[in-house]
Write a protein that holds these residues in place. Structure first.
Motif, PDB file in Angstrom:
ATOM      1  N   TYR A   1       0.951  -1.232   0.065  1.00  0.00           N
ATOM      2  CA  TYR A   1      -0.059  -0.040   0.178  1.00  0.00           C
ATOM      3  C   TYR A   1       0.765   1.206  -0.072  1.00  0.00           C
ATOM      4  O   TYR A   1       1.907   1.413   0.894  1.00  0.00           O
ATOM      5  CB  TYR A   1      -0.957  -0.192   1.330  1.00  0.00           C
ATOM      6  N   GLY A   2       0.452   2.104  -0.760  1.00  0.00           N
ATOM      7  CA  GLY A   2       0.996   3.472  -0.550  1.00  0.00           C
ATOM      8  C   GLY A   2       2.560   3.385  -1.310  1.00  0.00           C
ATOM      9  O   GLY A   2       2.904   2.567  -2.315  1.00  0.00           O
ATOM     10  N   THR A   3       3.506   3.990  -0.403  1.00  0.00           N
ATOM     11  CA  THR A   3       5.080   3.986  -0.636  1.00  0.00           C
ATOM     12  C   THR A   3       5.833   3.076   0.046  1.00  0.00           C
ATOM     13  O   THR A   3       6.979   2.974  -0.258  1.00  0.00           O
ATOM     14  CB  THR A   3       5.387   5.293   0.016  1.00  0.00           C
ATOM     15  N   GLY A   4       4.999   2.249   0.950  1.00  0.00           N
ATOM     16  CA  GLY A   4       5.558   1.013   1.696  1.00  0.00           C
ATOM     17  C   GLY A   4       6.479   1.536   2.818  1.00  0.00           C
ATOM     18  O   GLY A   4       7.253   0.957   3.494  1.00  0.00           O
ATOM     19  N   GLU A   5       6.435   2.759   3.304  1.00  0.00           N
ATOM     20  CA  GLU A   5       7.232   3.553   4.281  1.00  0.00           C
ATOM     21  C   GLU A   5       6.534   3.569   5.531  1.00  0.00           C
ATOM     22  O   GLU A   5       6.894   4.088   6.403  1.00  0.00           O
ATOM     23  CB  GLU A   5       7.526   4.756   4.002  1.00  0.00           C
ATOM     24  N   ASN A   6       5.189   2.966   5.817  1.00  0.00           N
ATOM     25  CA  ASN A   6       4.580   2.954   7.047  1.00  0.00           C
ATOM     26  C   ASN A   6       5.201   2.000   7.835  1.00  0.00           C
ATOM     27  O   ASN A   6       5.839   0.932   7.087  1.00  0.00           O
ATOM     28  CB  ASN A   6       3.088   2.198   6.812  1.00  0.00           C
ATOM     29  N   ILE A   7       5.147   2.246   9.143  1.00  0.00           N
ATOM     30  CA  ILE A   7       5.856   1.485  10.020  1.00  0.00           C
ATOM     31  C   ILE A   7       4.999   0.541  11.063  1.00  0.00           C
ATOM     32  O   ILE A   7       4.261   1.302  11.457  1.00  0.00           O
ATOM     33  CB  ILE A   7       6.891   2.408  10.776  1.00  0.00           C
ATOM     34  N   ARG A   8       5.427  -0.711  11.253  1.00  0.00           N
ATOM     35  CA  ARG A   8       4.749  -1.279  12.232  1.00  0.00           C
ATOM     36  C   ARG A   8       5.831  -1.928  13.155  1.00  0.00           C
ATOM     37  O   ARG A   8       6.885  -2.388  12.681  1.00  0.00           O
ATOM     38  CB  ARG A   8       3.963  -2.575  11.340  1.00  0.00           C
ATOM     39  N   ASP A   9       5.631  -2.476  14.432  1.00  0.00           N
ATOM     40  CA  ASP A   9       6.112  -2.792  15.523  1.00  0.00           C
ATOM     41  C   ASP A   9       5.827  -4.297  15.712  1.00  0.00           C
ATOM     42  O   ASP A   9       5.104  -4.634  16.206  1.00  0.00           O
ATOM     43  CB  ASP A   9       5.928  -1.910  16.586  1.00  0.00           C
ATOM     44  N   TRP A  10       6.583  -5.142  15.118  1.00  0.00           N
ATOM     45  CA  TRP A  10       6.204  -6.618  15.239  1.00  0.00           C
ATOM     46  C   TRP A  10       6.702  -7.589  16.257  1.00  0.00           C
ATOM     47  O   TRP A  10       7.567  -7.446  16.588  1.00  0.00           O
ATOM     48  CB  TRP A  10       6.967  -7.383  13.781  1.00  0.00           C
ATOM     49  N   LEU A  11       5.855  -8.346  16.811  1.00  0.00           N
ATOM     50  CA  LEU A  11       5.802  -9.159  17.787  1.00  0.00           C
ATOM     51  C   LEU A  11       5.745 -10.469  17.616  1.00  0.00           C
ATOM     52  O   LEU A  11       4.434 -10.893  16.858  1.00  0.00           O
ATOM     53  CB  LEU A  11       5.235  -8.701  19.208  1.00  0.00           C
ATOM     54  N   TRP A  12       6.436 -11.449  17.959  1.00  0.00           N
ATOM     55  CA  TRP A  12       6.274 -13.015  17.689  1.00  0.00           C
ATOM     56  C   TRP A  12       4.951 -13.364  18.722  1.00  0.00           C
ATOM     57  O   TRP A  12       4.809 -13.083  19.924  1.00  0.00           O
ATOM     58  CB  TRP A  12       7.349 -13.843  18.227  1.00  0.00           C
ATOM     59  N   VAL A  13       3.944 -14.042  18.000  1.00  0.00           N
ATOM     60  CA  VAL A  13       2.562 -14.473  18.336  1.00  0.00           C
ATOM     61  C   VAL A  13       2.745 -15.102  20.056  1.00  0.00           C
ATOM     62  O   VAL A  13       2.069 -14.904  20.870  1.00  0.00           O
ATOM     63  CB  VAL A  13       1.657 -14.989  17.383  1.00  0.00           C
TER      64      VAL A  13
ATOM     65  N   ILE B   1       7.341  -7.538  -6.066  1.00  0.00           N
ATOM     66  CA  ILE B   1       6.627  -6.498  -5.195  1.00  0.00           C
ATOM     67  C   ILE B   1       5.935  -5.368  -6.128  1.00  0.00           C
ATOM     68  O   ILE B   1       6.474  -4.851  -7.228  1.00  0.00           O
ATOM     69  CB  ILE B   1       8.054  -5.710  -4.550  1.00  0.00           C
ATOM     70  N   THR B   2       4.717  -4.986  -5.776  1.00  0.00           N
ATOM     71  CA  THR B   2       3.830  -4.113  -6.600  1.00  0.00           C
ATOM     72  C   THR B   2       3.218  -3.038  -5.747  1.00  0.00           C
ATOM     73  O   THR B   2       2.582  -3.646  -4.765  1.00  0.00           O
ATOM     74  CB  THR B   2       2.602  -5.041  -7.390  1.00  0.00           C
ATOM     75  N   TYR B   3       3.395  -1.926  -6.135  1.00  0.00           N
ATOM     76  CA  TYR B   3       2.835  -0.784  -5.461  1.00  0.00           C
ATOM     77  C   TYR B   3       1.384  -0.541  -5.785  1.00  0.00           C
ATOM     78  O   TYR B   3       1.206  -0.458  -6.974  1.00  0.00           O
ATOM     79  CB  TYR B   3       3.628   0.458  -5.267  1.00  0.00           C
ATOM     80  N   VAL B   4       0.545  -0.639  -4.731  1.00  0.00           N
ATOM     81  CA  VAL B   4      -0.931  -0.410  -5.058  1.00  0.00           C
ATOM     82  C   VAL B   4      -1.581   0.864  -4.242  1.00  0.00           C
ATOM     83  O   VAL B   4      -0.887   1.183  -3.528  1.00  0.00           O
ATOM     84  CB  VAL B   4      -1.810  -1.772  -4.520  1.00  0.00           C
ATOM     85  N   LYS B   5      -2.732   1.308  -4.614  1.00  0.00           N
ATOM     86  CA  LYS B   5      -3.311   2.125  -3.733  1.00  0.00           C
ATOM     87  C   LYS B   5      -3.330   2.120  -2.422  1.00  0.00           C
ATOM     88  O   LYS B   5      -3.424   0.952  -2.130  1.00  0.00           O
ATOM     89  CB  LYS B   5      -4.799   2.400  -4.401  1.00  0.00           C
ATOM     90  N   ASP B   6      -3.202   3.088  -1.749  1.00  0.00           N
ATOM     91  CA  ASP B   6      -3.042   3.178  -0.546  1.00  0.00           C
ATOM     92  C   ASP B   6      -4.224   2.872   0.484  1.00  0.00           C
ATOM     93  O   ASP B   6      -5.485   3.137  -0.180  1.00  0.00           O
ATOM     94  CB  ASP B   6      -2.428   4.552   0.121  1.00  0.00           C
ATOM     95  N   ARG B   7      -4.387   2.344   1.553  1.00  0.00           N
ATOM     96  CA  ARG B   7      -5.207   2.184   2.468  1.00  0.00           C
ATOM     97  C   ARG B   7      -5.876   3.597   3.040  1.00  0.00           C
ATOM     98  O   ARG B   7      -5.008   4.401   3.243  1.00  0.00           O
ATOM     99  CB  ARG B   7      -4.971   1.320   3.824  1.00  0.00           C
ATOM    100  N   ALA B   8      -7.084   3.643   2.965  1.00  0.00           N
ATOM    101  CA  ALA B   8      -7.692   5.031   3.422  1.00  0.00           C
ATOM    102  C   ALA B   8      -7.416   5.057   5.021  1.00  0.00           C
ATOM    103  O   ALA B   8      -7.601   3.994   5.613  1.00  0.00           O
ATOM    104  CB  ALA B   8      -9.335   4.610   3.171  1.00  0.00           C
ATOM    105  N   GLY B   9      -7.098   6.460   5.234  1.00  0.00           N
ATOM    106  CA  GLY B   9      -6.838   6.526   6.551  1.00  0.00           C
ATOM    107  C   GLY B   9      -5.419   5.872   7.212  1.00  0.00           C
ATOM    108  O   GLY B   9      -5.395   5.796   8.487  1.00  0.00           O
ATOM    109  N   HIS B  10      -4.545   5.638   6.308  1.00  0.00           N
ATOM    110  CA  HIS B  10      -3.540   4.538   6.633  1.00  0.00           C
ATOM    111  C   HIS B  10      -2.459   5.160   7.854  1.00  0.00           C
ATOM    112  O   HIS B  10      -1.718   6.090   7.723  1.00  0.00           O
ATOM    113  CB  HIS B  10      -2.728   4.155   5.512  1.00  0.00           C
ATOM    114  N   ASP B  11      -2.472   4.484   8.922  1.00  0.00           N
ATOM    115  CA  ASP B  11      -1.843   5.161  10.074  1.00  0.00           C
ATOM    116  C   ASP B  11      -0.355   5.138   9.714  1.00  0.00           C
ATOM    117  O   ASP B  11       0.113   3.705   9.199  1.00  0.00           O
ATOM    118  CB  ASP B  11      -1.921   4.293  11.459  1.00  0.00           C
ATOM    119  N   HIS B  12       0.615   5.955  10.111  1.00  0.00           N
ATOM    120  CA  HIS B  12       1.980   6.104   9.315  1.00  0.00           C
ATOM    121  C   HIS B  12       2.730   4.966  10.347  1.00  0.00           C
ATOM    122  O   HIS B  12       3.369   4.160   9.631  1.00  0.00           O
ATOM    123  CB  HIS B  12       2.481   7.271   9.648  1.00  0.00           C
TER     124      HIS B  12
END
Ligand code: NAD
Ligand code: DAU
Length: 350
Positions: free
Chosen positions: A213-225, A281-292
């Motif tokens: 989605y978008g530029t791919g620059e959104n950041i998430r903080d990942w944790l092992w389930v 890898i394919t860039y597609v339309k961003d998620r609406a209201g996408h949290d950065h």
């Protein structure tokens, strides 16, 4: 023998929590209540389904009469509540379903607990499992702490924020012994392939494009389930009533960097030339209201209850890829039928 209700136990995180409690606490009886929506799958619990301290009940938390009857029948000591509609993209196309399950469903459970436990609230615990998305979106710096103001942006996070408020209100108003945790993005086995990591593994394996989605620059903080499940165990047993804990792995990744790491791991596993999978890898339309950006400060949990994450990300991601490659039947079962319709609507007909 203590009886604990775990809701949403056939889902991704719920199945890891059920497995941990059933195996670690043979003196607890675990009742798993799940509606078995598209995201619920009893195959997630095959290994423990015949244990004598485990019962599965199919049912909908939106049905108040059913929930009240369940509480009367089972004389529960506690609840660990995970059942929810959990996918942000689905909440954008169908917000009401999120209000029903995440808000009304949670209030139905709280009402049943209030009525059944009113003679002795302190002997019963209501644990609500929530998300860091209730805090909204961060800029380039800072982290979410337990006192960060709520600022949800998607219908999903708004519904989870609302459910958190109801849990606190029932603690403050009626005296229910309630605790809440807010966790960052989980990854690991049994993750439904609508979410970024399992969707990308599935697509890479099948040589299909990886939608970013978008530029791919959104950041998430990942944790092992499984680290999340261990945190839930510690908080359920040790947290003081009315408290909140943030759970996270100090493991921030931009989506695009994460996908490049995943492609590298999968090139090796699939005997592809380095760089082959990344071509998908394919860039597609961003998620609406996408949290950065999301980033969790879990120092309160680490200091007060001694929990620490166990796995480094690359090791956890490699284990996750191995699980998906070794469980093709699980993956093809959940990606047949309705999944195809969902995928077309979400990614093709934009
Ligand atoms: P999931 O979508 O994989 O599983 C949800 C489960 O709830 C499914 O088994 C589903 O059948 C069940 N369910 C849905 N509606 C129901 C209803 N009306 N009645 C009974 N059961 C119902 O979700 P998950 O990713 O395992 O998330 C579990 C919980 O953890 C959710 O509350 C979510 O908000 C929270 N959470 C998730 C993450 C994450 O990264 N996945 C992170 C933080 C918090
Ligand atoms: O932070 C905790 C939350 O993490 C949980 O509360 C949610 O239940 C869980 O679904 C997850 O939400 P996200 O929206 O962060 O997860 P998702 O895997 O959907 O997306 C992760 C990031 O990847 C996000 O920035 C959107 C992006 N993305 C996602 C998909 C599905 C893509 O770029 N392409 C995709 O196809």
């Amino acid at each position: 023998m203590k009886k604990i209700l775990i809701t949403g136990g056939a889902g991704f995180i719920g199945s890891h929590v059920v497995r941990l409690f059933v195996t670690k606490y043979p003196n607890y009886h675990i009742v798993n209540l799940d509606k078995l929506t598209y995201a619920g799958n009893l195959a997630n619990l095959k290994d423990i389904q015949d244990k004598p301290n485990y019962t599965f009940v199919k049912g909908d938390i939106v049905d108040a009469d059913f929930v009240n009857e369940l509480f009367t029948l089972h004389k529960l000591d506690g609840v660990i509540h995970l059942a929810a509609e959990s996918h942000v993209d689905r909440s954008i196309s169908n917000p009401l379903e999120f209000v029903m399950t995440n808000v009304i469903g949670t209030v139905n459970l709280l009402n049943a607990a209030k009525n059944q436990w009113k003679e002795n609230f302190s002997a019963h615990r209501f644990y609500h499992v929530s998300t860091d998305e209730v805090y909204g979106s961060l800029g380039e710096t800072g982290m979410f702490t337990e006192t960060t103001a709520y600022d949800p942006h998607s219908p999903y996070s708004a519904s989870k924020a609302s459910s958190d408020h109801f849990v606190r209100a029932y603690h403050d108003t009626y005296g229910i012994d309630a605790v809440i945790s807010n966790c960052s993005n989980n990854y690991g086995s049994h993750h439904f392939p609508e979410k970024l990591i399992p969707l990308s593994i599935h697509n890479i394996k099948n040589n299909k494009s990886i939608p970013i989605y978008g530029t791919g620059e959104n950041i998430r903080d990942w944790l092992w389930v499984e680290d999340h499940a261990r945190a839930i165990d510690v908080i359920y047993h040790q947290a003081k009533t009315g408290t909140t804990y943030n759970i996270g792995g100090h493991n921030e990744w931009t989506n695009i960097d994460l996908i490049h790491l995943l492609c590298k791991i999968m090139d090796k596993k699939l005997n592809r030339a380095e760089g082959e999978s990344a071509k998908l890898i394919t860039y597609v339309k961003d998620r609406a209201g996408h949290d950065h950006r999301y980033a969790i400060d879990s120092s309160k949990l680490q200091k007060e209850l001694g929990w620490v994450p166990s796995l480094q990300f690359e090791e956890g991601l490699t284990k996750t890829v191995d699980w998906y490659l070794n469980n093709e039947a699980w993956l093809s079962n959940v990606t047949s039928g309705d999944y195809k319709k969902y995928y077309e609507t979400q990614y093709v007909k934009r």
